[in-house]
Design an enzyme around this catalytic site. Structure first.
Site, mmCIF file in Angstrom:
data_model
loop_
_atom_site.group_PDB
_atom_site.id
_atom_site.type_symbol
_atom_site.label_atom_id
_atom_site.label_comp_id
_atom_site.label_asym_id
_atom_site.label_seq_id
_atom_site.Cartn_x
_atom_site.Cartn_y
_atom_site.Cartn_z
ATOM 1 C CD GLU A 113 44.509 -29.865 19.067
ATOM 2 O OE1 GLU A 113 45.130 -31.065 19.500
ATOM 3 O OE2 GLU A 113 44.134 -29.621 18.117
ATOM 4 N NE ARG A 156 50.601 -34.308 20.706
ATOM 5 C CZ ARG A 156 50.663 -34.620 19.549
ATOM 6 N NH1 ARG A 156 51.653 -34.671 18.670
ATOM 7 N NH2 ARG A 156 49.327 -34.884 18.796
ATOM 8 C CE LYS A 213 42.916 -34.889 16.470
ATOM 9 N NZ LYS A 213 43.716 -34.553 17.718
#
Length: 213
Positions: free
Chosen positions: A47, A51, A134
């Site tokens: 993943e 960011r 999640k």
């Protein structure tokens, strides 16, 4: 893509290993080596969080590495979804979920692991058809004990807890019947990445891959 199909594909991603590395990468030049090191250690699902300015380029580079399954994390907007899919992401992860974000993932055929922190959020996703979710931020929301509690009434939902998960507490989550895998950043610490210590990262990945679930 239907939510049901998205959850089927998310289940397959979660089944690849007990830990999905959550990666914040500043330099796309190290992306290939980092992905290779993690895959060599037994963690093929990666993943890449959106960011950093380099994140999309990182996804592009990691998508070239054989044996990897690369996804985009921190999906917040429809544009994020489109950019991630164009860069080569094969799955998405979000900290929460909005109708607009879910619509975008379904329209772009990007299977999503949507974030939820409460029973109500989880129920709303389940109502739409998302059975794999999640739990985020996991530790801040009560940790494994909270996820066990949520799992009682929400038997149809399986989880990937992320946020504060470490080698020390991962077994508590993985021991739950409603947990498919965990997400964590400890397998690719910034100091090892900056030092190009790929052997060290492979060792951490191997340790994580050996966790029981």
């Amino acid at each position: 893509m239907t939510p049901e199909h998205a959850s089927e594909l998310a289940t397959k991603v979660c089944a690849l290993a007990p830990v999905v590395p959550v990666l914040v990468v500043d330099d796309a030049a190290v992306a290939g080596d980092l992905a290779t090191a993690l895959i060599a250690g037994g963690l093929p699902a990666l993943e890449v969080t959106l960011r950093t300015p380099a994140a999309l380029d990182v996804i592009r580079e990691m998508a070239k590495v054989e044996g990897g399954v690369v996804g985009a994390g921190t999906l917040l907007t429809s544009k994020d979804v489109e950019n991630a899919k164009a860069a080569g992401a094969t799955f998405g992860v979000s900290p929460g979920a909005t109708d607009r974000l879910l619509d975008a993932c379904e329209a772009n055929d990007l299977p999503l692991l949507p974030g939820a922190a409460t029973s109500s959020e989880s129920m709303k996703l389940l109502e739409r058809g998302y059975t794999v979710q999640k739990f985020f931020p996991a530790e801040a929301n009560g940790g494994a004990a909270a996820l066990k509690g949520i799992g009682g009434p929400l038997l149809a939902v399986k989880w990937c807890p992320t946020g504060g998960v470490s080698l020390a507490n991962a077994p508590q989550y993985l021991g739950l019947s409603n947990t498919l895998c965990v997400g964590g950043s400890w397998v690719a610490p910034k100091d090892l990445v900056d030092a190009n210590d790929w052997a060290g990262i492979t060792a951490l990945a191997s340790e994580a891959a050996a966790l029981e679930r």
